[in-house]
Design a protein around this motif. Structure first.
Motif, short mmCIF file in Angstrom:
data_model
loop_
_atom_site.label_atom_id
_atom_site.label_comp_id
_atom_site.label_asym_id
_atom_site.label_seq_id
_atom_site.Cartn_x
_atom_site.Cartn_y
_atom_site.Cartn_z
N GLY A 177 0.82 -1.18 0.15
CA GLY A 177 0.00 0.04 0.06
C GLY A 177 0.79 1.29 0.04
N LEU A 178 2.14 1.23 0.65
CA LEU A 178 2.74 2.20 0.74
C LEU A 178 3.55 2.47 -0.56
CD1 LEU A 178 4.59 2.11 4.17
CD2 LEU A 178 3.38 4.37 3.14
N ASP A 179 4.11 1.27 -1.07
CA ASP A 179 5.03 1.13 -2.33
C ASP A 179 4.03 1.52 -3.48
OD1 ASP A 179 6.68 0.16 -0.38
OD2 ASP A 179 6.44 -2.05 -1.23
N SER A 180 2.85 1.09 -3.57
CA SER A 180 2.08 1.59 -4.76
C SER A 180 1.85 3.08 -4.78
CB SER A 180 0.62 0.92 -4.86
OG SER A 180 0.08 1.42 -3.51
N ILE A 181 1.73 3.65 -3.94
CA ILE A 181 1.69 5.12 -3.77
C ILE A 181 2.87 5.71 -4.21
CG2 ILE A 181 0.99 7.27 -2.38
CD1 ILE A 181 -1.07 5.54 -0.85
N GLY A 182 4.07 5.30 -3.66
CA GLY A 182 5.48 5.76 -3.95
C GLY A 182 5.60 5.59 -5.46
N HIS A 183 5.12 4.30 -5.95
CA HIS A 183 5.00 4.34 -7.41
C HIS A 183 4.38 5.25 -8.24
CE1 HIS A 183 5.64 2.29 -11.45
NE2 HIS A 183 4.31 2.21 -11.33
N GLY A 184 3.15 5.50 -7.63
CA GLY A 184 2.39 6.62 -8.57
C GLY A 184 3.12 7.92 -8.54
N ALA A 185 3.55 8.19 -7.22
CA ALA A 185 4.02 9.52 -7.46
C ALA A 185 5.34 9.72 -8.14
CB ALA A 185 4.72 9.92 -5.75
N GLN A 186 6.01 8.66 -8.51
CA GLN A 186 7.29 8.60 -9.11
C GLN A 186 6.74 8.75 -10.66
OE1 GLN A 186 10.37 8.92 -8.70
NE2 GLN A 186 10.88 8.77 -10.83
N LEU A 187 5.60 8.46 -11.13
CA LEU A 187 5.08 8.39 -12.36
C LEU A 187 4.87 9.73 -12.54
CD1 LEU A 187 2.59 5.47 -12.76
CD2 LEU A 187 4.80 5.36 -13.84
N LEU A 188 4.33 10.48 -11.75
CA LEU A 188 4.20 11.88 -11.88
C LEU A 188 5.39 12.73 -11.99
CD1 LEU A 188 1.24 12.15 -9.50
CD2 LEU A 188 0.88 12.93 -11.78
N ARG A 189 6.21 12.44 -10.83
CA ARG A 189 7.59 13.25 -11.09
C ARG A 189 8.42 12.84 -12.42
NH1 ARG A 189 7.66 11.36 -5.13
NH2 ARG A 189 7.35 13.16 -4.07
N GLU A 190 8.48 11.92 -12.90
CA GLU A 190 9.03 11.66 -14.13
C GLU A 190 8.31 12.18 -15.36
OE1 GLU A 190 9.73 7.45 -13.64
OE2 GLU A 190 8.04 6.98 -14.95
N GLY A 191 6.94 12.47 -15.17
CA GLY A 191 6.22 13.06 -16.29
C GLY A 191 5.51 12.04 -17.29
#
Length: 421
Positions: A177-191
């Protein structure tokens, strides 16, 4: 808190929750601040003969929550939770998805055990109640393959909101549950996306899951007192209480959210994960790998330990976890560990495996929103080895600018996330 202007800063603009004790964000938060527990005898199956016969179940009616008969027939309970939570999160965000190109909308969903309930129910039918070693595939439902592939949960969420961007199912056990949000945030940060629907879901309250935890004596056998069975950091704790549920967040890049006038709950300021490379279920007592995840998450958030105002603990209620986690806080935060309030909401809603990390992040975002620390229920006899401020029994109003949420999972996974106002 100063960050370079070219950072793509990720914020939470919508929250949806399906949890024991309350469906929806509002009911969930009200239960937490009241310190009510949702643990009770198992009703989803006949638990007679099991060592642990208690759980935190969701009072969930899929039809009442807007799912069609076809969706109910097709989707496992975990997928149903995820779709309902995602719908609430999107409605809460006020985001008109039609205004976003579908290929710029991503989905990142976590789950530890996937479609466990659907798989087990189908195995019972195909094997004639376990009497046939060679199962008869002709009795399987058309959805059986989908139950075998956990990624179908993320696909169901993506289909329901017409997301055509990156879609992923993150399965890292109890940190999913933490890792999925971390992955989602990274998708946004990388564009790679402009909007990400991120969270997790699990519905593990089934005979096979209960039997597995019974075998290693990880769950509490306090069957005669289900309401008070989950006791993180208490000297009388004797295991965790199994739970279920889902939480989904809408993540956006901050400047875009501000341009459309969105309500912002919190910023995902930093995230990190580590592994102990040590044991499938065991934890080193020094908490070194969790401490390292915390340190890296703080560094990515550009915050010092003194900036943390609240820690949402993993707090499962097992002897080794609570000691390991306490040591990790001291190791990573130094003297600040003794000053910052810590609490575990698993004391109220149980441990929903992969889903709990997202549910706890939702609780952290709401804590920032309401400037309130939820309590640790059932903490009457503090363990001398767990000597921090665990906010026993009663919620606490106080100023919160930055909060830390951590997770620990079988396989040695350790994750930490920092959220800020």
């Amino acid at each position: 808190m100063n960050r370079p202007t070219d950072d793509r800063r990720v914020v939470v603009t919508g929250i949806g929750v399906v949890a024991p004790g309350g469906i929806g964000q509002k009911a969930f938060w009200e239960m937490l601040v009241a310190g009510r527990t949702a643990t009770r005898p198992i009703s989803l199956f006949d638990a007679t003969g099991f060592r642990s016969r208690i759980a935190a179940e969701c009072d969930f009616d899929p039809a009442a929550e807007g799912l069609s008969p076809q969706q109910i027939r097709r989707m496992d309970r975990a997928a149903q939770f995820g779709v309902v939570a995602a719908r609430e999160a999107l409605a809460d965000s006020g985001l008109e998805l039609q205004s976003v190109p579908p290929e710029r909308v991503g989905v990142s969903i976590g789950s530890a055990v996937g479609c466990t309930m659907g798989l087990e129910e189908e195995y019972v039918v195909l094997s004639d109640g376990g009497r046939q070693w060679n199962v008869d595939w002709r009795y399987g439902v058309p959805q059986l393959y989908g139950y075998m592939a956990p990624s179908t949960i993320a696909a169901e969420v993506a289909q329901d909101c017409a997301a055509e961007g990156p879609v992923a199912l993150i399965s890292t056990g109890c940190t999913a549950g933490l890792d999925s949000i971390g992955h989602g945030a990274q998708l946004l940060r990388e564009g790679s996306a402009d909007v990400v629907i991120a969270g997790a879901t699990d519905a593990p309250i089934s005979p096979i899951t209960s039997a597995c935890f019974d075998a290693i004596k990880a769950t509490s056998p306090r069957n005669d007192d289900a309401e008070h069975a989950s006791r993180p950091f208490d000297a009388t704790r004797n295991g965790f209480v199994l739970g279920e549920g889902s939480a989904v967040l809408v993540l956006e890049e901050r400047s875009a959210a501000e341009r459309r006038g969105a309500h912002i709950y919190a910023e995902i300021a930093g995230f990190a994960s580590r592994s102990n490379a040590y044991h499938m279920t065991g934890l080193k007592p020094d908490g070194r790998e969790m401490a390292e995840a915390i340190r890296v998450a703080l560094r990515r958030a550009r915050l010092d330990p003194d900036a943390i105002d609240y820690i949402n603990a993993h707090g499962s209620g097992t002897k080794q976890n609570d000691r390991h986690e306490t040591a990790a806080f001291k190791r990573s935060l130094g003297g600040r560990a003794y000053e910052v309030p810590v609490s575990s909401i698993k004391s109220m809603i149980g441990h929903s495996l992969g889903a709990i990390g997202s549910i706890e992040v939702a609780a952290c975002a709401l804590a920032l929103e309401h400037q309130t620390v939820p309590p640790t229920a059932n903490l009457h006899h503090p363990d001398p080895e767990c000597d921090l401020d665990y906010v026993p029994l009663t919620a606490r109003e106080q100023r919160l600018d930055a909060v830390l949420s951590v997770g620990s999972g079988f396989g040695g996974f350790q994750s930490a996330m920092v959220l800020s106002r």
